[in-house]
Design a protein around this motif. Structure first.
Motif, mmCIF file in Angstrom:
data_model
loop_
_atom_site.group_PDB
_atom_site.id
_atom_site.type_symbol
_atom_site.label_atom_id
_atom_site.label_comp_id
_atom_site.label_asym_id
_atom_site.label_seq_id
_atom_site.Cartn_x
_atom_site.Cartn_y
_atom_site.Cartn_z
ATOM 1 N N GLY A 64 -9.313 1.359 -0.624
ATOM 2 C CA GLY A 64 -8.307 0.725 -1.458
ATOM 3 C C GLY A 64 -8.754 -0.640 -1.942
ATOM 4 O O GLY A 64 -9.720 -1.207 -1.445
ATOM 5 N N VAL A 65 -8.035 -1.145 -2.937
ATOM 6 C CA VAL A 65 -8.254 -2.487 -3.452
ATOM 7 C C VAL A 65 -6.992 -3.270 -3.139
ATOM 8 O O VAL A 65 -5.893 -2.872 -3.516
ATOM 9 C CB VAL A 65 -8.540 -2.473 -4.971
ATOM 10 N N GLU A 66 -7.170 -4.364 -2.399
ATOM 11 C CA GLU A 66 -6.044 -5.175 -1.939
ATOM 12 C C GLU A 66 -6.254 -6.608 -2.399
ATOM 13 O O GLU A 66 -7.069 -7.325 -1.825
ATOM 14 C CB GLU A 66 -5.954 -5.120 -0.407
ATOM 15 N N GLY A 67 -5.581 -6.998 -3.455
ATOM 16 C CA GLY A 67 -5.764 -8.346 -3.991
ATOM 17 C C GLY A 67 -7.179 -8.510 -4.510
ATOM 18 O O GLY A 67 -7.603 -7.795 -5.405
ATOM 19 N N ASP A 68 -7.932 -9.442 -3.906
ATOM 20 C CA ASP A 68 -9.310 -9.678 -4.335
ATOM 21 C C ASP A 68 -10.328 -9.064 -3.374
ATOM 22 O O ASP A 68 -11.470 -9.475 -3.324
ATOM 23 C CB ASP A 68 -9.571 -11.177 -4.509
ATOM 24 N N LYS A 69 -9.890 -8.063 -2.602
ATOM 25 C CA LYS A 69 -10.766 -7.408 -1.636
ATOM 26 C C LYS A 69 -10.839 -5.911 -1.885
ATOM 27 O O LYS A 69 -9.857 -5.274 -2.226
ATOM 28 C CB LYS A 69 -10.263 -7.639 -0.204
ATOM 29 N N VAL A 70 -12.048 -5.371 -1.691
ATOM 30 C CA VAL A 70 -12.267 -3.932 -1.737
ATOM 31 C C VAL A 70 -12.454 -3.489 -0.293
ATOM 32 O O VAL A 70 -13.389 -3.929 0.379
ATOM 33 C CB VAL A 70 -13.533 -3.582 -2.562
#
Length: 87
Positions: A64-70
């Motif tokens: 998943g992609v959470e904000g500015d993190k993969v």
């Protein structure tokens, strides 16, 4: 499945365990290209051969992609073991 278009340059890539794996340089086809300077050279257990060149992570590992993190579905250590390296 995660929308690959959501993955942007300079996002942090982390393992399922929350450990830093690298930083996105760009997405190339079905792979995430990590920046050279931040391509897991600092992760415990990474060998010198992992420093100084690009590494690639399959987009199939993206949980998943959470904000500015993969976030990957594999731990950081496991992701490093299956890095694809530039030729």
């Amino acid at each position: 499945m995660t929308d690959v278009r959501a993955i942007q340059e300079h996002m942090e890539v982390i393992g399922a365990d929350g450990v830093h794996v690298g930083t996105v340089d760009k997405v190339e086809g079905s792979r995430i290209k990590l920046t050279k300077k931040d391509s897991a050279a600092e992760i415990e257990g990474a060998t010198g051969s992992h420093a100084g060149h690009h590494h690639y992570v399959s987009v199939g590992l993206v949980a998943g992609v959470e904000g500015d993190k993969v976030r990957l579905s594999a731990t950081a250590a496991n992701a490093i073991e299956i890095f694809e390296e530039e030729a």
